[in-house]
Write an enzyme that holds these catalytic residues in place. Structure first.
Site, PDB file in Angstrom:
ATOM      1  CE  LYS A  48      40.539  38.302  44.983  1.00  0.00           C
ATOM      2  NZ  LYS A  48      39.531  38.682  44.008  1.00  0.00           N
ATOM      3  CD  GLN A  92      38.893  41.290  41.611  1.00  0.00           C
ATOM      4  OE1 GLN A  92      39.710  40.414  41.835  1.00  0.00           O
ATOM      5  NE2 GLN A  92      37.906  41.556  42.455  1.00  0.00           N
ATOM      6  CG  ASP A 117      36.557  34.270  41.474  1.00  0.00           C
ATOM      7  OD1 ASP A 117      36.822  34.223  42.684  1.00  0.00           O
ATOM      8  OD2 ASP A 117      36.632  35.307  40.794  1.00  0.00           O
TER       9      ASP A 117
END
Ligand code: NAP
Length: 287
Positions: A48, A92, A117
Site C-alpha cells: 500500500k 489494518q 477502507d
C-alpha cells in the site's frame, strides 16, 4: 484453450496513472495503522505504501506495539479523525488477539469521511442505496468491479455467484453487482450442493480463504473466474481456485498473486482521492 489472464497489476497501473494528475492537485494523505507484527499485514502494508509513493500520494505507516490497549488504539483513531492533514486512514486487520473482538467498535470510531477502507456502517449503507451513492465503497469489491470494467466484461444480466459472505468482500460485492443489474447468488459454508450452484455462474467469485477450494468440476466452461483468496501454502501465496485446472475451463481468470490484490490497493488510493475531493467540497460549502 487457456483463459484470458485478468491482470490486476496491469489494470491498477493504468487506473492509477490516470489518477496521478488529480493526486498532484489535491495532495491527499493516507495513514495505515498497524498494531503488532502480523507478517501478512506487514507485506500488504508495504504494498500500500509503495503504490501510494509510485502515484505521488503522501502516506504514513503508523506502527503501534502489539501490547496496545483498546483505549490507546481508540485514542489514536480519535487523533487521526481530528488531524486536518490526514485525508483517510485504515486500521489494518487482523488485530492482535486481545483487540480482534473489538473490531466493530474500532471501525465505528473512524470518521466516515476518512473511512477509506469503506468498512464502516455509513459507507456500507450508502452502497445499499445505488451505484451513485458508492462514495467510499469497500476496497476489495470496488477493485473487482474496476477490474471487470477495465477488461470490458459486462455484468448486467449475468449470473454472478459469490462464494463467501464476509462483510468486507462477499456481502458488499453482492450488493454492488446488484447495483449493476447482475443476478446474484451468495454461497457460504452452510450452502447445500455448492458445485451445482457454482456451475451456473457466468461470473464466479471465490472469497473463502481455502486454498484451491474451487476445482475444475465446479466451473462452467467459459465462465469468468475471480479469485479473491490469499492463503500461504509452503510460503507461497495461493488462491481459492485451482488455477492450473480452472484456467483450461474458464474464459478469463485472475491470478494469485497479481489479480485482486493490486486492485484492492488501487481502490484504497482511489477512495483516498474521493475522500479528499468531498472534504474540500465540504470546506467550501461551510465558508
Ligand atoms: P472470511 O471472513 O473468513 O469469510 C470466508 C467466507 O467463506 C465465509 O462467508 C464462509 O462461510 C465461507 N466459507 C468457508 N468455508 C466454506 C465452504 N466450505 N463452502 C462455502 N463457503 C465457505 O474471509 P474474507 O475476509 O472474506 O476473505 C476471504 C479470502 O480472501 C481470504 O483468503 C482473505 O485473505 C482474502 N482476501 C483477499 C483480499 C485481496 O485484496 N486479495 C482482500 C480481502 C480478503 P460462513 O459465513 O458460513 O462462515
Amino acid at each position: 484453450m487457456s483463459a484470458l489472464l485478468l491482470s490486476g497489476r496491469e489494470a491498477s497501473a493504468a487506473i492509477l496513472a490516470a489518477l496521478k494528475p488529480k493526486i498532484g492537485k489535491l495532495d491527499p494523505k493516507l495513514v495505515v495503522v498497524q498494531v503488532g507484527d502480523d507478517p501478512g499485514s506487514s507485506s500488504y502494508i508495504k504494498q500500500k505504501i509503495k503504490s501510494a509513493a509510485e502515484v505521488g500520494m503522501r502516506s504514513e505507516h503508523c506502527h503501534l506495539a502489539s501490547s496496545m490497549s483498546l483505549e490507546e488504539l481508540l485514542s489514536k483513531v480519535a487523533e487521526l479523525n481530528a488531524d486536518p492533514d490526514v485525508t483517510g486512514f485504515i486500521v489494518q486487520l487482523p488485530l492482535p488477539d486481545h483487540l480482534q473482538p473489538h473490531v466493530p467498535e474500532i471501525i465505528r470510531a473512524i470518521d466516515p469521511k476518512k473511512d477509506v477502507d469503506g468498512f464502516g456502517a455509513y459507507n456500507l449503507g450508502k452502497v445499499f442505496l445505488s451505484k451513485e451513492f458508492e462514495h467510499l465503497p469497500p476496497a476489495t469489491p470496488a477493485g473487482i468491479i474496476m477490474l471487470l470494467e477495465y477488461y470490458k466484461i459486462p455484468v448486467a444480466g449475468k449470473h454472478v455467484v459469490i462464494v463467501g459472505r464476509s462483510n468486507i468482500v462477499g456481502k458488499p460485492l453482492a450488493v454492488m453487482m446488484l447495483n449493476r443489474d447482475a443476478t446474484v447468488t451468495v454461497c457460504h459454508s452452510k450452502t447445500k450442493n455448492l458445485s451445482a450452484i457454482t456451475k451456473q455462474a457466468d461470473i464466479l467469485v471465490a472469497a473463502i480463504g481455502k486454498p484451491k477450494f474451487i476445482t475444475g468440476d465446479m466451473v462452467k466452461p467459459g465462465a469468468i473466474v475471480i479469485d479473491v483468496g490469499t492463503s500461504r501454502v509452503d510460503g507461497k501465496l495461493t488462491g481459492d481456485v485451482d488455477f492450473e485446472v480452472v484456467q483450461e475451463i474458464a474464459s478469463a481468470i485472475t491470478p494469485v498473486p497479481g489479480g485482486v490484490g493490486p486492485m484492492t490497493v488501487c481502490s484504497l488510493i482511489k477512495n483516498c482521492v474521493q475522500a479528499k475531493e468531498r472534504q474540500m467540497k465540504d470546506m467550501q460549502t461551510n465558508i
